[in-house]
Design a protein around this motif. Structure first.
Motif, PDB file in Angstrom:
ATOM      1  N   VAL A  59      -6.020  20.609   3.509  1.00  0.00           N
ATOM      2  CA  VAL A  59      -7.403  20.465   3.041  1.00  0.00           C
ATOM      3  C   VAL A  59      -8.368  21.075   4.055  1.00  0.00           C
ATOM      4  O   VAL A  59      -9.331  21.748   3.674  1.00  0.00           O
ATOM      5  N   THR A  60      -8.103  20.889   5.329  1.00  0.00           N
ATOM      6  CA  THR A  60      -8.944  21.472   6.367  1.00  0.00           C
ATOM      7  C   THR A  60      -8.934  22.994   6.265  1.00  0.00           C
ATOM      8  O   THR A  60      -9.979  23.643   6.373  1.00  0.00           O
ATOM      9  N   TYR A  61      -7.763  23.562   6.019  1.00  0.00           N
ATOM     10  CA  TYR A  61      -7.662  25.019   5.895  1.00  0.00           C
ATOM     11  C   TYR A  61      -8.420  25.521   4.666  1.00  0.00           C
ATOM     12  O   TYR A  61      -9.132  26.517   4.727  1.00  0.00           O
ATOM     13  N   LEU A  62      -8.293  24.814   3.549  1.00  0.00           N
ATOM     14  CA  LEU A  62      -9.021  25.210   2.340  1.00  0.00           C
ATOM     15  C   LEU A  62     -10.532  25.094   2.551  1.00  0.00           C
ATOM     16  O   LEU A  62     -11.302  25.942   2.085  1.00  0.00           O
ATOM     17  N   THR A  63     -10.965  24.062   3.263  1.00  0.00           N
ATOM     18  CA  THR A  63     -12.382  23.897   3.579  1.00  0.00           C
ATOM     19  C   THR A  63     -12.861  25.052   4.456  1.00  0.00           C
ATOM     20  O   THR A  63     -13.940  25.618   4.231  1.00  0.00           O
ATOM     21  N   TYR A  64     -12.056  25.414   5.439  1.00  0.00           N
ATOM     22  CA  TYR A  64     -12.368  26.551   6.301  1.00  0.00           C
ATOM     23  C   TYR A  64     -12.503  27.833   5.481  1.00  0.00           C
ATOM     24  O   TYR A  64     -13.456  28.593   5.649  1.00  0.00           O
ATOM     25  N   LYS A  65     -11.570  28.083   4.563  1.00  0.00           N
ATOM     26  CA  LYS A  65     -11.609  29.288   3.732  1.00  0.00           C
ATOM     27  C   LYS A  65     -12.853  29.291   2.831  1.00  0.00           C
ATOM     28  O   LYS A  65     -13.452  30.341   2.608  1.00  0.00           O
ATOM     29  N   LEU A  66     -13.233  28.125   2.326  1.00  0.00           N
ATOM     30  CA  LEU A  66     -14.428  28.031   1.500  1.00  0.00           C
ATOM     31  C   LEU A  66     -15.674  28.355   2.322  1.00  0.00           C
ATOM     32  O   LEU A  66     -16.541  29.123   1.888  1.00  0.00           O
ATOM     33  N   GLN A  67     -15.773  27.781   3.518  1.00  0.00           N
ATOM     34  CA  GLN A  67     -16.930  28.045   4.374  1.00  0.00           C
ATOM     35  C   GLN A  67     -16.990  29.520   4.767  1.00  0.00           C
ATOM     36  O   GLN A  67     -18.060  30.124   4.797  1.00  0.00           O
ATOM     37  N   LEU A  68     -15.839  30.101   5.045  1.00  0.00           N
ATOM     38  CA  LEU A  68     -15.763  31.522   5.379  1.00  0.00           C
ATOM     39  C   LEU A  68     -16.248  32.367   4.204  1.00  0.00           C
ATOM     40  O   LEU A  68     -17.018  33.319   4.395  1.00  0.00           O
ATOM     41  N   ALA A  69     -15.841  32.013   2.999  1.00  0.00           N
ATOM     42  CA  ALA A  69     -16.275  32.740   1.801  1.00  0.00           C
ATOM     43  C   ALA A  69     -17.782  32.615   1.614  1.00  0.00           C
ATOM     44  O   ALA A  69     -18.461  33.599   1.292  1.00  0.00           O
ATOM     45  N   LYS A  70     -18.314  31.433   1.807  1.00  0.00           N
ATOM     46  CA  LYS A  70     -19.749  31.215   1.604  1.00  0.00           C
ATOM     47  C   LYS A  70     -20.590  32.014   2.605  1.00  0.00           C
ATOM     48  O   LYS A  70     -21.751  32.323   2.328  1.00  0.00           O
ATOM     49  N   LEU A  71     -20.018  32.360   3.750  1.00  0.00           N
ATOM     50  CA  LEU A  71     -20.742  33.121   4.768  1.00  0.00           C
ATOM     51  C   LEU A  71     -20.737  34.625   4.507  1.00  0.00           C
ATOM     52  O   LEU A  71     -21.452  35.367   5.181  1.00  0.00           O
ATOM     53  N   GLN A  72     -19.947  35.068   3.544  1.00  0.00           N
ATOM     54  CA  GLN A  72     -19.865  36.500   3.235  1.00  0.00           C
ATOM     55  C   GLN A  72     -21.209  37.013   2.722  1.00  0.00           C
ATOM     56  O   GLN A  72     -21.820  36.411   1.848  1.00  0.00           O
ATOM     57  N   ARG A  73     -21.651  38.134   3.265  1.00  0.00           N
ATOM     58  CA  ARG A  73     -22.896  38.744   2.788  1.00  0.00           C
ATOM     59  C   ARG A  73     -22.658  39.489   1.483  1.00  0.00           C
ATOM     60  O   ARG A  73     -23.529  39.524   0.619  1.00  0.00           O
ATOM     61  N   ASN A  74     -21.492  40.080   1.355  1.00  0.00           N
ATOM     62  CA  ASN A  74     -21.140  40.825   0.147  1.00  0.00           C
ATOM     63  C   ASN A  74     -20.900  39.834  -0.986  1.00  0.00           C
ATOM     64  O   ASN A  74     -20.026  38.966  -0.901  1.00  0.00           O
ATOM     65  N   THR A  75     -21.673  39.953  -2.055  1.00  0.00           N
ATOM     66  CA  THR A  75     -21.606  39.008  -3.168  1.00  0.00           C
ATOM     67  C   THR A  75     -20.219  38.962  -3.787  1.00  0.00           C
ATOM     68  O   THR A  75     -19.716  37.883  -4.107  1.00  0.00           O
ATOM     69  N   ARG A  76     -19.604  40.114  -3.946  1.00  0.00           N
ATOM     70  CA  ARG A  76     -18.270  40.172  -4.565  1.00  0.00           C
ATOM     71  C   ARG A  76     -17.234  39.460  -3.694  1.00  0.00           C
ATOM     72  O   ARG A  76     -16.423  38.688  -4.182  1.00  0.00           O
ATOM     73  N   LYS A  77     -17.264  39.709  -2.388  1.00  0.00           N
ATOM     74  CA  LYS A  77     -16.322  39.050  -1.475  1.00  0.00           C
ATOM     75  C   LYS A  77     -16.563  37.543  -1.439  1.00  0.00           C
ATOM     76  O   LYS A  77     -15.619  36.760  -1.375  1.00  0.00           O
ATOM     77  N   ARG A  78     -17.839  37.144  -1.464  1.00  0.00           N
ATOM     78  CA  ARG A  78     -18.171  35.719  -1.471  1.00  0.00           C
ATOM     79  C   ARG A  78     -17.604  35.066  -2.731  1.00  0.00           C
ATOM     80  O   ARG A  78     -16.923  34.046  -2.674  1.00  0.00           O
ATOM     81  N   SER A  79     -17.851  35.678  -3.868  1.00  0.00           N
ATOM     82  CA  SER A  79     -17.357  35.155  -5.141  1.00  0.00           C
ATOM     83  C   SER A  79     -15.828  35.092  -5.164  1.00  0.00           C
ATOM     84  O   SER A  79     -15.241  34.071  -5.553  1.00  0.00           O
ATOM     85  N   ASP A  80     -15.191  36.156  -4.731  1.00  0.00           N
ATOM     86  CA  ASP A  80     -13.718  36.187  -4.712  1.00  0.00           C
ATOM     87  C   ASP A  80     -13.148  35.089  -3.823  1.00  0.00           C
ATOM     88  O   ASP A  80     -12.167  34.436  -4.172  1.00  0.00           O
ATOM     89  N   GLY A  81     -13.762  34.879  -2.666  1.00  0.00           N
ATOM     90  CA  GLY A  81     -13.289  33.848  -1.745  1.00  0.00           C
ATOM     91  C   GLY A  81     -13.445  32.446  -2.311  1.00  0.00           C
ATOM     92  O   GLY A  81     -12.548  31.600  -2.177  1.00  0.00           O
ATOM     93  N   ILE A  82     -14.574  32.206  -2.950  1.00  0.00           N
ATOM     94  CA  ILE A  82     -14.804  30.886  -3.559  1.00  0.00           C
ATOM     95  C   ILE A  82     -13.811  30.652  -4.684  1.00  0.00           C
ATOM     96  O   ILE A  82     -13.226  29.575  -4.789  1.00  0.00           O
ATOM     97  N   TRP A  83     -13.583  31.667  -5.518  1.00  0.00           N
ATOM     98  CA  TRP A  83     -12.609  31.522  -6.610  1.00  0.00           C
ATOM     99  C   TRP A  83     -11.198  31.304  -6.075  1.00  0.00           C
ATOM    100  O   TRP A  83     -10.428  30.525  -6.630  1.00  0.00           O
ATOM    101  N   TRP A  84     -10.857  31.972  -4.966  1.00  0.00           N
ATOM    102  CA  TRP A  84      -9.522  31.799  -4.404  1.00  0.00           C
ATOM    103  C   TRP A  84      -9.307  30.334  -4.026  1.00  0.00           C
ATOM    104  O   TRP A  84      -8.276  29.744  -4.349  1.00  0.00           O
TER     105      TRP A  84
END
Length: 131
Positions: A59-84
């Motif tokens: 769960v900690t790793y998934l939370t980390y990946k979500l926070q990393l995705a939310k920090l993406q400036r590129n909208t597509r990368k942010r969206s892809d990370g959140i969906w992952w």
């Protein structure tokens, strides 16, 4: 307006809820890159299969990946990370309910990330149809 009030308002729109369900189904079943596992996640997920104590690092790793995705400036990368992250949580199935105390903060953060994104997509779709 706070996030929770926005969710309540959006949830009254049946067409939006249908759109949300369809998009979530699509991301889980039709987008192959959402099913790719990175080595760290795969190791944690495999460890969890036999040992419940792996749930917290998972769960900690998934939370980390979500926070990393939310920090993406590129909208597509942010969206892809959140969906992952969404798909990986969905794939945990009933474990999310069994280990609710561990997953609840992640689920809240995921909802706060994904619902505004989906609402934005929905509004853009409606605006295109009006033209």
């Amino acid at each position: 307006m706070n996030v929770q009030k926005k969710f309540e308002k959006w949830s009254k729109d049946e067409r939006f809820l249908r759109y949300v369900n369809e998009r979530m189904r699509e991301e889980i079943t039709d987008v192959p890159e959402n099913h790719l596992l990175d080595p760290q996640y795969e190791e944690l997920d495999e460890g969890f299969d036999g040992h419940d104590e792996y749930i917290e690092p998972l769960v900690t790793y998934l939370t980390y990946k979500l926070q990393l995705a939310k920090l993406q400036r590129n909208t597509r990368k942010r969206s892809d990370g959140i969906w992952w992250v969404f798909v990986q949580v969905a794939m945990q199935g009933y474990y999310v309910q069994v280990f609710a105390k561990d997953f609840d903060p992640l689920l809240t953060a995921l909802q706060e990330a994904i619902m505004p994104m989906l609402h934005g997509e929905y509004v853009r779709l409606l605006n295109r149809k009006k033209r």
